[in-house]
Design an enzyme around this catalytic site. Structure first.
Site, mmCIF file in Angstrom:
data_model
loop_
_atom_site.group_PDB
_atom_site.id
_atom_site.type_symbol
_atom_site.label_atom_id
_atom_site.label_comp_id
_atom_site.label_asym_id
_atom_site.label_seq_id
_atom_site.Cartn_x
_atom_site.Cartn_y
_atom_site.Cartn_z
ATOM 1 N N ASP A 37 -6.598 -3.301 5.946
ATOM 2 C CA ASP A 37 -5.243 -2.939 5.120
ATOM 3 C C ASP A 37 -5.691 -3.852 3.724
ATOM 4 O O ASP A 37 -5.779 -4.786 3.871
ATOM 5 C CB ASP A 37 -4.015 -2.591 4.918
ATOM 6 C CG ASP A 37 -3.246 -3.533 3.961
ATOM 7 O OD1 ASP A 37 -2.993 -2.735 3.053
ATOM 8 O OD2 ASP A 37 -1.733 -3.060 4.072
ATOM 9 N N GLU A 94 2.934 -13.480 5.593
ATOM 10 C CA GLU A 94 3.345 -11.902 5.250
ATOM 11 C C GLU A 94 3.897 -11.012 5.975
ATOM 12 O O GLU A 94 4.062 -11.002 7.166
ATOM 13 C CB GLU A 94 2.120 -11.392 5.709
ATOM 14 C CG GLU A 94 1.865 -10.294 5.220
ATOM 15 C CD GLU A 94 2.624 -9.105 6.082
ATOM 16 O OE1 GLU A 94 3.430 -8.732 6.581
ATOM 17 O OE2 GLU A 94 1.601 -8.595 7.098
ATOM 18 N N GLU A 96 11.809 -5.190 11.690
ATOM 19 C CA GLU A 96 11.000 -6.091 12.439
ATOM 20 C C GLU A 96 10.182 -7.244 11.804
ATOM 21 O O GLU A 96 9.339 -7.298 11.907
ATOM 22 C CB GLU A 96 9.995 -5.449 13.356
ATOM 23 C CG GLU A 96 10.706 -4.152 14.232
ATOM 24 C CD GLU A 96 9.184 -3.649 15.595
ATOM 25 O OE1 GLU A 96 8.350 -3.547 15.010
ATOM 26 O OE2 GLU A 96 9.847 -3.731 16.599
ATOM 27 N N HIS A 140 -0.885 -0.292 4.719
ATOM 28 C CA HIS A 140 0.079 0.171 6.799
ATOM 29 C C HIS A 140 1.257 -0.119 6.727
ATOM 30 O O HIS A 140 1.872 0.382 7.424
ATOM 31 C CB HIS A 140 -0.921 -1.146 7.793
ATOM 32 C CG HIS A 140 -0.123 -2.473 8.032
ATOM 33 N ND1 HIS A 140 -0.364 -3.062 6.395
ATOM 34 C CD2 HIS A 140 0.533 -2.741 8.505
ATOM 35 C CE1 HIS A 140 0.723 -4.493 6.635
ATOM 36 N NE2 HIS A 140 0.830 -3.966 7.519
#
Length: 402
Positions: A95, A190, A199, A342
Site C-alpha cells: 500500500d 498504524e 479490528e 488497502h
C-alpha cells in the site's frame, strides 16, 4: 469480496468533497520529496500518490512470509494477532499511500525524532521502526504481538540495527509487556482498521499513551476523521444481494434467509467516484493525543445533499488521518476520490432504493460502538429519512462488522 462497475486503483486525483469543520489544510503527495505549502479545504485537496510511485522501492528486505514454526499450538485468543502474520503484511507494505506517507512524515520531520525514544505499537515487520531509526531516533522499541515479531527481529538484524543498536523488537501485547524505559517521547502506530474502527488497535495505542508517553510527547498520527457519503450501486446490489435467483435457488435449495444477513454485513470494497451522488459529511474527528477510550463510541448526525437526480442504494464510509505535529500538515485519505488503499471504503447497503432529486437531503444519524462480546468487531446503527418529491422514507438499519 465483490467488485463494482469500476475501480479507482489507478486514480491520481486529489479532489474530495469532504467537509472538515472549515479547517484549511492540505496533505502533501505521499511520493513528493517536498511539502505542499498551499492551504485549501480538505474537500479540494487530499493526499494522492503519483502513478510512478508504484515502482518506488520501500527498502523492505525480501522476506518469505511463511510460518516456520508450524508445530506451535495456537489458541483462539491468538487468532486475531496471528492472522496478520503472513500475506496481510505484504498487502500493507504494498500500500504505497500508507507506507510512503509514514516514510515522508518521518524523513521530512527529522526534528521530531532526532535523539528521541520512540515506541512503535503493533510494529508488524518493523518498517516504521526502521524509518524512525534512520531519521535519528535515539532508540526505538518495536512491540508486536504476532509471530511476525520474530521476522521483525531478523529484519532489524539484517539492517544492522540490533545487538545494542537503535531498534529493540519486543514480542507481546502492549498491555502485558514492560518496556526497559519509564517513558517514551513518541508513539507511532498504524492502528487503523476497516471503517477506521474494525479490528483496530486504537485502545492499545491509548493504553500505551497513558502509560509511557511523556507529558509533551507526540502521537503519530494524532487525528483521524470518519466521513459518510451516498452512492448509486444498482448493478452490484441487484446482482449480489437482492437478486432472488442468488438466494432462492442455491444448487436447488432455498437460502433466502441469507439475504437479510447479507444486508447487515458492510462490504469493504473500492467504490468508483462516479457513483457518488451526495456530498460527504464529517461524522467524527478524534484527537488521539487527548481522547479517552470511550470516545470511539458515538452517535453523530448527518445531512447528505444530492448533487444530481439519481438513486441511492448505499451509504459509504471512509476515513482520513492527519499528522498535525509535522512542520507542515501531512496525512492521507481513504475516500473514493483519493488513490485506493488497502482499507478501500466501507459500503452499507440500504433496504430501500431512494429516488432523490438534486438538492434534496437525506438526514439521519449513525451510532458506532464496539461489539460487547468482541470489542474488535463493530456494531453500527443508521437512522435515515428522506422527504423528497418522488420518495418519502424513514428507516432504521443495523449493521455488524465481523
Amino acid at each position: 469480496m465483490g467488485r463494482r462497475k469500476g475501480s479507482n486503483t489507478a486514480q491520481t486525483s486529489t479532489n474530495s468533497s469532504n467537509q472538515f469543520e472549515g479547517t484549511k489544510i492540505r496533505f502533501q503527495d505521499a511520493d513528493d520529496d517536498g511539502v505542499a505549502t498551499d492551504s485549501s479545504n480538505l474537500d479540494e485537496s487530499i493526499l494522492a500518490v503519483d502513478k510512478a510511485a508504484e515502482d518506488v522501492s520501500m527498502g523492505e528486505p525480501n522476506v518469505s512470509f511463511v510460518d516456520s514454526d508450524a508445530g506451535d499450538d495456537k489458541t483462539s485468543a491468538d487468532y486475531y494477532f496471528d492472522s496478520y502474520s503472513h500475506f496481510a503484511f505484504q498487502e500493507m507494505l504494498k500500500d504505497v499511500v500508507r507506507t510512503k506517507t509514514y516514510q515522508n512524515v518521518i524523513y521530512q520531520n527529522k526534528f521530531l525524532f532526532q535523539n528521541k525514544v520512540v515506541l512503535d505499537v503493533g510494529a508488524g515487520t518493523g518498517i516504521l521502526s526502521l524509518f524512525c531509526a534512520k531519521a535519528g531516533a535515539a532508540h526505538v522499541y518495536a512491540v508486536e504481538c504476532s509471530h511476525m515479531a520474530d521476522m521483525a527481529k531478523q529484519i532489524v538484524e539484517t539492517n544492522g540495527l540490533s545487538d545494542g543498536g537503535v531498534v529493540t523488537v519486543l514480542k507481546g501485547k502492549i498491555e502485558e509487556i514492560e518496556l526497559p524505559v519509564a517513558k517514551v517521547d513518541i508513539i507511532i502506530s498504524e492502528w487503523m482498521g476497516y471503517f477506521l474502527f474494525f479490528e483496530n488497535m486504537l485502545n492499545t495505542v491509548l493504553y500505551a499513551r497513558d502509560k509511557w508517553l511523556v507529558n509533551d510527547g507526540v502521537v503519530l498520527p494524532d487525528k483521524a476523521s470518519l466521513y459518510l457519503t451516498a452512492i448509486e450501486d444498482a448493478e452490484y446490489k441487484d446482482d449480489k444481494i437482492e437478486c432472488e435467483r442468488v438466494w432462492n435457488n442455491v444448487y436447488g435449495f432455498d437460502m433466502s434467509c441469507i439475504k437479510k444477513q447479507a444486508m447487515m454485513e458492510p462490504l469493504v470494497d473500492t467504490v468508483d467516484q462516479n457513483q457518488i451522488v451526495t456530498n460527504s459529511h464529517l461524522l467524527k474527528t478524534m484527537d488521539i493525543s487527548k481522547m479517552a477510550p470511550g470516545d470511539a463510541s458515538f452517535t453523530a448526525s448527518f445531512k447528505l445533499v444530492a448533487q444530481r437526480d439519481d438513486y441511492i442504494h448505499a451509504f459509504v464510509a471512509y476515513f482520513d488521518v492527519s499528522f498535525t505535529k509535522c512542520h507542515k500538515l501531512m496525512g492521507f485519505s481513504t475516500g473514493p476520490k483519493s488513490r485506493a488503499t488497502h482499507w478501500k471504503q466501507t459500503v452499507l447497503y440500504l433496504e430501500d432504493v431512494l429516488t432523490i432529486c438534486e438538492g434534496e437531503a437525506i438526514v439521519g444519524s449513525m451510532t458506532v460502538a464496539p461489539n460487547k462480546k468482541n470489542p474488535r468487531d463493530v456494531d453500527i446503527m443508521v437512522k435515515y429519512s428522506l422527504s423528497g418529491r418522488r420518495c418519502v422514507v424513514s428507516r432504521v438499519q443495523f449493521y455488524k462488522m465481523r
